[in-house]
Enzyme design. Structure first.
Site, PDB file in Angstrom:
ATOM      1  N   GLN A   1       0.223  -7.420   2.432  1.00 61.54           N
ATOM      2  CA  GLN A   1       1.526  -7.298   3.199  1.00 61.54           C
ATOM      3  C   GLN A   1       1.286  -7.724   4.469  1.00 61.54           C
ATOM      4  O   GLN A   1       0.023  -8.103   5.182  1.00 61.54           O
ATOM      5  CB  GLN A   1       1.970  -5.709   3.369  1.00 61.54           C
ATOM      6  N   HIS A   2       2.404  -8.112   5.296  1.00 60.63           N
ATOM      7  CA  HIS A   2       2.500  -8.698   6.821  1.00 60.63           C
ATOM      8  C   HIS A   2       1.785  -9.887   7.202  1.00 60.63           C
ATOM      9  O   HIS A   2       2.248 -10.154   8.218  1.00 60.63           O
ATOM     10  CB  HIS A   2       1.650  -7.382   7.634  1.00 60.63           C
TER      11      HIS A   2
ATOM     12  N   ASP B   1       1.290  -5.445  -1.822  1.00 62.45           N
ATOM     13  CA  ASP B   1       0.369  -4.745  -2.629  1.00 62.45           C
ATOM     14  C   ASP B   1       0.634  -3.320  -2.931  1.00 62.45           C
ATOM     15  O   ASP B   1       0.356  -2.802  -4.134  1.00 62.45           O
ATOM     16  CB  ASP B   1      -1.099  -5.011  -2.040  1.00 62.45           C
TER      17      ASP B   1
END
Length: 474
Positions: free
Chosen positions: A71-72, A241
């Protein structure tokens, strides 16, 4: 027997599983390493994906593919679709000051945190894409000027699998979009005003798809596949994820998943969005249309790796040492902030060892303190979830760290709840594969797959472990 493929493009590696769409039976798999660091050229992920797919025997016989990704991470593209600069990953903390500034600009303190929690479900921290965009605008203005679109690692890989057809073809899902800092799980819409606040202007962002919507079709040419597969292999929307892992283990109401990998995450599937102004709980969305309140720590399995290196032993021996010491390690406490920390938000913190005496100056005591310290950080996350109304009837323990016998046996003493450990597996990739099966087969819910035989660990909670940890971390 239609087949589907799931991809886990994680921080450290890329894993690909090919499974039977109806039963979930594993047919074949492959993997490839990613380069280390918190700043990575996205094309390294692409080459790893190609290598993992090749090791898994290709994709020409699958009906659908979905990508689960870390992520991110900030992937910036120029007007021609080229990557502007290496991606900043979730564990890159250079944007910590930018995160604080965004809260201050929204009123600061409780007011600023509440603003962001209400707007996006989460208070900005260095991990989030919005803070990384603020850092880019401030520190690399020439690169910032080139940015025409911003997306996340899984978005970019899905787009590449489709043949990179144009910026307007970028697609994402609710789960990953909810970790950007400019999408609202509550409303299901982008907050482009917050993107503009962070970056200084608006840019193209991926279209957010529903859980079972297709993101397009695989372009066989990008993976040297069978040209006859053109237009036949569907691409799922993919997800982050953690949302993929929840889907992979079949988490349901009352389950809290604790994933011990590069990061540590504690999350539950919920029917309502969370908005925690303290910033401890990120009110993410999940991959099924519901929500995924989540707490993330930067320090998880690598705490065990570092302690094993320090003691000059392998991980199995570390576990044996830990289990030979008494619960609470006779008062030795490791505060495991070896890479700073995200929860609590202490990006510049370092680890601390407290309670060191002649009695506790043994490898066994240090091993035990490392396992307990890592688990206590995750147990703090569990407390934060419970404060937001989550149920925790049992803990589902997954990730590389769950393979440690010491972690499995000590966890009930720290969490105070039964701990269920599924067989070792690639649950992010499995969750992505299950999403791909949902896209391929249709229906209102994803297909039901068994995770196999699980092991359950029980034991009495040892309150002194957490009490000493709380005192040590302050």
């Amino acid at each position: 027997m239609p087949l589907v493929a799931g991809v886990d493009s994680s921080t450290q590696s890329c894993k690909v599983v090919v499974r039977d769409a109806e039963t979930g039976a594993l047919v074949r798999q492959g993997r490839a390493r990613h380069p280390p660091g918190t700043e990575v050229d996205p094309y390294a992920w692409w080459e790893a994906l190609r290598a993992a797919v090749a090791e898994a025997g290709g994709l020409s016989d699958v009906a659908a593919v979905s990508v689960g990704g870390q992520q991110h991470g900030m992937v910036c593209l120029d007007a021609s679709g080229e990557v502007v600069r290496p991606a900043l990953l979730w564990n890159d903390t250079r944007s910590a000051d930018a995160a604080r500034d965004l809260v201050e600009e929204a009123g600061g303190g409780e007011t600023g945190r509440r603003f962001w929690a209400d707007a996006t479900g989460a208070v900005p921290v260095a991990s989030f894409t919005a803070t990384k965009l603020r850092w880019l605008a401030r520190h690399e203005p020439d690169n910032a000027d080139r940015v025409a679109a911003v997306c996340l690692p899984h978005d970019w890989l899905t787009w590449r699998l489709a043949g990179a057809p144009g910026l307007d073809a970028l697609r994402t899902d609710r789960g990953d979009a909810s970790g950007t800092g400019y999408w609202s799980p509550r409303t299901g819409e982008y907050r482009l005003d917050l993107l503009e606040r962070a970056f200084g202007r608006r840019v193209t962002v991926p279209v957010v798809l529903g859980p079972a919507e297709a993101a397009g079709h695989l372009d066989p040419a990008v993976l040297d596949g069978d040209p006859g597969a053109a237009g036949r292999i569907l691409l799922g929307s993919g997800t982050g994820d953690n949302a993929a892992a929840a889907l992979g283990v079949g988490a349901g109401p009352g389950d809290v998943v604790v994933s011990i990998g590069t990061s540590g995450t504690v999350f539950a599937v919920a029917d309502n969005p969370a908005a925690d102004p303290s910033g401890a709980v990120a009110g993410f969305a999940d991959a099924t249309g519901r929500f995924l309140p989540l707490v993330c720590t930067l320090n998880a399995a690598r705490v065990l790796d570092a302690t094993a290196t320090l003691l000059g032993v392998d991980l199995d021996t570390l576990g044996e040492l830990a289990l030979s010491a008494p619960p609470g390690a006779d008062g030795l406490v490791l505060v495991p902030y070896l890479e700073g920390e995200r929860t609590p938000d202490r990006p510049h913190a370092t680890g601390e060892l407290k309670g060191l005496t002649l009695r506790t100056s043994t490898p066994a005591h240090l091993a035990r303190a490392a396992v307990e310290g890592m688990l206590c950080g995750l147990a703090d996350g569990l407390d934060a979830l419970l404060a937001q109304g989550a149920r925790a009837d049992r803990i589902i323990l997954v990730g590389g760290g769950a393979r440690s016998a010491a972690v499995r046996r000590i966890a009930p003493q720290v969490f105070g709840r039964p701990v269920v450990v599924p067989p070792p597996g690639e649950y992010v990739a499995d969750g992505a594969a299950r999403q791909a099966a949902w896209v391929a087969l249709g229906g209102d819910t994803p297909p039901t797959w068994s995770v196999g035989d699980t092991e359950e660990y029980t034991g009495e909670a040892v309150p002194a472990i957490r009490e000493r940890y709380a005192h040590a971390r302050g």
